[in-house]
Write a protein that holds these residues in place. Structure first.
Motif, PDB file in Angstrom:
ATOM      1  N   GLU A  53      50.326  -9.584 -34.196  1.00  0.00           N
ATOM      2  CA  GLU A  53      51.056 -10.621 -34.958  1.00  0.00           C
ATOM      3  C   GLU A  53      51.634  -9.848 -35.959  1.00  0.00           C
ATOM      4  N   GLN A  54      51.164  -8.591 -36.796  1.00  0.00           N
ATOM      5  CA  GLN A  54      52.023  -7.663 -37.380  1.00  0.00           C
ATOM      6  C   GLN A  54      53.299  -7.143 -36.525  1.00  0.00           C
ATOM      7  N   ILE A  55      53.099  -6.772 -35.514  1.00  0.00           N
ATOM      8  CA  ILE A  55      53.989  -6.239 -34.736  1.00  0.00           C
ATOM      9  C   ILE A  55      55.215  -7.319 -34.449  1.00  0.00           C
ATOM     10  N   VAL A  56      54.809  -8.472 -34.003  1.00  0.00           N
ATOM     11  CA  VAL A  56      55.722  -9.265 -33.653  1.00  0.00           C
ATOM     12  C   VAL A  56      56.605  -9.715 -35.059  1.00  0.00           C
ATOM     13  N   ALA A  57      55.944  -9.748 -36.092  1.00  0.00           N
ATOM     14  CA  ALA A  57      56.568 -10.462 -37.202  1.00  0.00           C
ATOM     15  C   ALA A  57      57.684  -9.232 -37.736  1.00  0.00           C
ATOM     16  N   VAL A  58      57.404  -7.918 -37.307  1.00  0.00           N
ATOM     17  CA  VAL A  58      58.516  -7.009 -37.607  1.00  0.00           C
ATOM     18  C   VAL A  58      59.674  -7.207 -36.840  1.00  0.00           C
ATOM     19  N   HIS A  59      59.672  -7.575 -35.355  1.00  0.00           N
ATOM     20  CA  HIS A  59      60.646  -7.998 -34.629  1.00  0.00           C
ATOM     21  C   HIS A  59      61.225  -9.330 -34.859  1.00  0.00           C
ATOM     22  N   PHE A  60      60.296 -10.177 -35.128  1.00  0.00           N
ATOM     23  CA  PHE A  60      60.744 -11.661 -35.204  1.00  0.00           C
ATOM     24  C   PHE A  60      60.098 -12.177 -36.610  1.00  0.00           C
ATOM     25  N   PRO A  61      60.738 -11.889 -37.519  1.00  0.00           N
ATOM     26  CA  PRO A  61      60.003 -12.334 -38.919  1.00  0.00           C
ATOM     27  C   PRO A  61      60.213 -13.956 -38.998  1.00  0.00           C
ATOM     28  N   HIS A  62      61.189 -14.677 -38.470  1.00  0.00           N
ATOM     29  CA  HIS A  62      61.113 -16.116 -38.601  1.00  0.00           C
ATOM     30  C   HIS A  62      60.687 -16.876 -37.640  1.00  0.00           C
ATOM     31  N   LEU A  63      59.949 -16.307 -36.636  1.00  0.00           N
ATOM     32  CA  LEU A  63      59.378 -16.837 -35.579  1.00  0.00           C
ATOM     33  C   LEU A  63      58.479 -18.243 -36.031  1.00  0.00           C
ATOM     34  N   LYS A  64      58.290 -19.304 -35.301  1.00  0.00           N
ATOM     35  CA  LYS A  64      57.471 -20.217 -35.756  1.00  0.00           C
ATOM     36  C   LYS A  64      55.953 -20.064 -35.658  1.00  0.00           C
ATOM     37  N   GLN A  65      55.038 -20.240 -36.479  1.00  0.00           N
ATOM     38  CA  GLN A  65      53.762 -19.950 -36.137  1.00  0.00           C
ATOM     39  C   GLN A  65      53.143 -20.807 -34.998  1.00  0.00           C
ATOM     40  N   GLU A  66      53.616 -22.059 -34.591  1.00  0.00           N
ATOM     41  CA  GLU A  66      53.062 -22.603 -33.484  1.00  0.00           C
ATOM     42  C   GLU A  66      53.413 -21.787 -32.082  1.00  0.00           C
ATOM     43  N   LEU A  67      54.704 -21.422 -32.009  1.00  0.00           N
ATOM     44  CA  LEU A  67      55.171 -20.813 -30.865  1.00  0.00           C
ATOM     45  C   LEU A  67      54.329 -19.472 -30.781  1.00  0.00           C
TER      46      LEU A  67
ATOM     47  N   LEU B 152      63.355 -14.090 -24.966  1.00  0.00           N
ATOM     48  CA  LEU B 152      63.791 -14.961 -23.962  1.00  0.00           C
ATOM     49  C   LEU B 152      63.573 -16.266 -24.357  1.00  0.00           C
ATOM     50  N   LEU B 153      62.102 -16.431 -24.908  1.00  0.00           N
ATOM     51  CA  LEU B 153      61.834 -17.911 -25.396  1.00  0.00           C
ATOM     52  C   LEU B 153      62.603 -18.368 -26.180  1.00  0.00           C
ATOM     53  N   LEU B 154      62.974 -17.526 -27.206  1.00  0.00           N
ATOM     54  CA  LEU B 154      63.727 -18.013 -28.261  1.00  0.00           C
ATOM     55  C   LEU B 154      65.323 -18.373 -27.896  1.00  0.00           C
ATOM     56  N   ALA B 155      65.815 -17.407 -27.007  1.00  0.00           N
ATOM     57  CA  ALA B 155      67.050 -17.749 -26.593  1.00  0.00           C
ATOM     58  C   ALA B 155      67.231 -18.931 -25.750  1.00  0.00           C
ATOM     59  N   GLU B 156      65.991 -19.157 -24.908  1.00  0.00           N
ATOM     60  CA  GLU B 156      66.286 -20.473 -24.333  1.00  0.00           C
ATOM     61  C   GLU B 156      65.672 -21.825 -24.858  1.00  0.00           C
ATOM     62  N   ASP B 157      65.159 -21.457 -26.139  1.00  0.00           N
ATOM     63  CA  ASP B 157      64.640 -22.644 -27.029  1.00  0.00           C
ATOM     64  C   ASP B 157      63.535 -23.187 -26.319  1.00  0.00           C
ATOM     65  N   ILE B 158      62.747 -22.390 -25.877  1.00  0.00           N
ATOM     66  CA  ILE B 158      61.464 -23.124 -25.033  1.00  0.00           C
ATOM     67  C   ILE B 158      60.209 -23.415 -26.173  1.00  0.00           C
ATOM     68  N   PRO B 159      60.065 -24.576 -26.355  1.00  0.00           N
ATOM     69  CA  PRO B 159      58.949 -24.965 -27.220  1.00  0.00           C
ATOM     70  C   PRO B 159      57.633 -24.381 -26.912  1.00  0.00           C
ATOM     71  N   ALA B 160      56.509 -24.486 -27.850  1.00  0.00           N
ATOM     72  CA  ALA B 160      55.505 -23.868 -27.736  1.00  0.00           C
ATOM     73  C   ALA B 160      54.725 -24.770 -26.680  1.00  0.00           C
TER      74      ALA B 160
END
Length: 284
Positions: free
Chosen positions: A190-204, A236-244
């Motif tokens: 989760e920490q690693i992902v937060a560095v790359h995608f700081p605004h990623l929704k928690q649900e996703l 890719l999930l963010l680019a394609e706007d794929i929901p959780a």
């Protein structure tokens, strides 16, 4: 100019306490740091982050199956010298004109201490590490063509990575400080992902990590997805706007997640998931 005397991590690279200790131990002992771990766990990136944090230049030597140890020291271009001699070029009188300095030579003679990355050493021939024992231990080598001894002005911090494709010689291992990068647990990931995608929704994020670790736990996988592949998948999930909710449908027999090509890299693993899906459907 060097910014730190010890490596304390960086904002762009999540570093465990054990990994920080390993880097600083190598600095203290003045021994190469041998880093092993699954592909995609950030071994190469570690050298980049250490160099940036310590304010040192970074020299990189990426090893291939055809790489020879001599190439890291220097190469003598006898063919060019022969051609120039046939053409009457005056350059042939100075043999130094045909000596091509390798990355170790550059590291040894740099004006300041550098970080030297020898990346994926296990790709080379089994004798490759043994051929560098003296050079990495004594920080010097002899140039036979010019009868010159090249000695390190400043001992570089050598970081060596290995994907464990083949065993390294014991004599080589004795000269290194060893650290194995464990695959990140969920909290670290989760920490690693937060560095790359700081605004990623928690649900996703929560759903993606759940699916990711479920995929890794499937028995019989030829290649488990790595950290870098998780980051590609999230991009890719963010680019394609794929929901959780789309990562696992209401029908749990839909085992393959969307855009699974970012996670699974060979047809055997895809067929494995397809067989599992078929078996799950037949039980219903």
């Amino acid at each position: 100019m060097r910014q730190e005397t010890r490596f304390e991590g960086s904002q762009s690279y999540v570093t465990t306490g054990d990994l920080k200790l390993a880097v600083n131990a190598a600095l203290t002992l003045q021994r190469p740091l041998l880093i092993k771990g699954e592909p995609g766990t950030g071994k190469t990136m570690l050298a980049e982050e250490v160099a940036a944090a310590l304010g040192m230049p970074l020299l990189q030597w990426h090893i291939k199956s055809t790489t020879k140890a001599q190439q890291g020291l220097y190469e003598y271009d006898a063919v060019s010298r022969l051609r120039d001699s046939q053409l009457g070029d005056e350059r042939v009188k100075v043999i130094d004109n045909y000596i091509v300095k390798g990355v170790l030579w550059q590291a040894f003679t740099a004006d300041e201490q550098v970080v030297l990355l020898i990346d994926e050493i296990d790709k080379a021939d089994i004798e490759f590490p043994n051929d560098l024992l003296r050079e990495l231990d004594r920080m010097e080598f002899y140039v036979y063509e010019t009868r010159q001894m090249v000695k390190a002005t400043h001992r570089p911090l050598v970081i060596i990575t290995s994907n464990n494709e083949k065993e390294l010689p014991d004599a080589f291992l004795r000269r290194c400080f060893f650290h194995y990068i464990k695959f990140p647990d969920r909290d670290t990931m989760e920490q690693i992902v937060a560095v790359h995608f700081p605004h990623l929704k928690q649900e996703l994020l929560a759903k993606a990590l759940e699916v990711f670790y479920q995929v890794r736990e499937v028995s019989g996988l030829k290649k488990k997805p790595s950290t870098s592949e998780l980051l590609d998948w999230l991009k890719l999930l963010l680019a394609e706007d794929i929901p959780a909710a789309a990562l696992r449908g209401q029908d749990d027999t839909a085992i393959l997640p969307p855009l699974h090509g970012a996670l699974l890299k060979n047809e055997q693993d895809i067929h494995l998931f397809e067989r599992l899906a078929h078996m799950s459907r037949t039980r219903r």
